[in-house]
Design an enzyme around this catalytic site. Structure first.
Site, PDB file in Angstrom:
ATOM      1  N   CYS A  58     -73.968  12.549 -37.482  1.00 54.28           N
ATOM      2  CA  CYS A  58     -73.252  13.836 -38.350  1.00 54.28           C
ATOM      3  C   CYS A  58     -72.320  13.349 -39.747  1.00 54.28           C
ATOM      4  O   CYS A  58     -72.534  12.103 -39.743  1.00 54.28           O
ATOM      5  CB  CYS A  58     -72.376  15.044 -38.338  1.00 54.28           C
ATOM      6  SG  CYS A  58     -72.402  15.938 -36.236  1.00 54.28           S
ATOM      7  N   SER A  77     -71.407  10.449 -33.868  1.00 58.92           N
ATOM      8  CA  SER A  77     -72.067  11.169 -32.700  1.00 58.92           C
ATOM      9  C   SER A  77     -72.586  10.215 -31.379  1.00 58.92           C
ATOM     10  O   SER A  77     -72.438   9.799 -30.867  1.00 58.92           O
ATOM     11  CB  SER A  77     -73.983  12.804 -32.907  1.00 58.92           C
ATOM     12  OG  SER A  77     -73.560  12.946 -32.332  1.00 58.92           O
ATOM     13  N   HIS A  81     -83.881   4.995 -23.635  1.00 57.24           N
ATOM     14  CA  HIS A  81     -83.732   4.600 -22.567  1.00 57.24           C
ATOM     15  C   HIS A  81     -85.111   3.519 -22.624  1.00 57.24           C
ATOM     16  O   HIS A  81     -86.248   4.533 -22.968  1.00 57.24           O
ATOM     17  CB  HIS A  81     -83.536   5.806 -21.632  1.00 57.24           C
ATOM     18  CG  HIS A  81     -82.592   7.034 -22.345  1.00 57.24           C
ATOM     19  ND1 HIS A  81     -81.409   6.778 -21.427  1.00 57.24           N
ATOM     20  CD2 HIS A  81     -82.967   7.481 -22.803  1.00 57.24           C
ATOM     21  CE1 HIS A  81     -80.274   7.336 -22.308  1.00 57.24           C
ATOM     22  NE2 HIS A  81     -81.235   8.179 -23.006  1.00 57.24           N
TER      23      HIS A  81
END
Length: 125
Positions: free
Chosen positions: A91, A71, A76
């Site tokens: 996952c 994934s 940020h």
């Protein structure tokens, strides 16, 4: 359904959070953040497919993201506020998104953390 009737058919775990009071110099250091994300991929036991970054203006924040086979991992930043958000979603039973999240937190040294967990698995009926 969390904790469903049957076993997990698809394992998906999401750890994400808000980091307050981080060092603005680290939050604005693109090379350092790329290194942190690459190492977080290793800590998560994930397979790196690609890594990228984007700077918002000459003195602005950064987005650093890794696409992994399982994934993604992203940071940020808002250096002017000492603030960062971190997102680790993987996952598979072989991965450890919490370990990757904790590694990033350790490197960014926030004064305050909010952490959230999501079970994004599929359970058999």
């Amino acid at each position: 359904m969390a904790g469903g009737v049957g076993g997990r058919v698809v394992v998906g775990r999401h750890v994400y959070g808000n980091l307050y009071g981080c060092d603005a110099r680290v939050l604005g250091d693109e090379a350092a953040l790329i290194t942190i994300v690459k190492e977080a991929v290793r800590v998560a036991n994930a397979m790196l497919l690609s890594i990228g970054s984007y700077r918002f203006g000459p003195n602005g924040g950064l987005t650093v993201f890794a696409v992994v086979a399982e994934s993604h991992i992203s940071i940020h930043t808002w250096p002017e506020h000492g603030f960062a958000t971190v997102d680790v979603y993987t996952c598979g039973d072989h991965t450890d998104p919490k370990a990757a999240f904790d590694f990033i937190v350790e490197k960014l040294s926030p004064k305050k953390i909010e952490v959230f967990y999501g079970d994004r698995s599929m359970y058999s009926e």
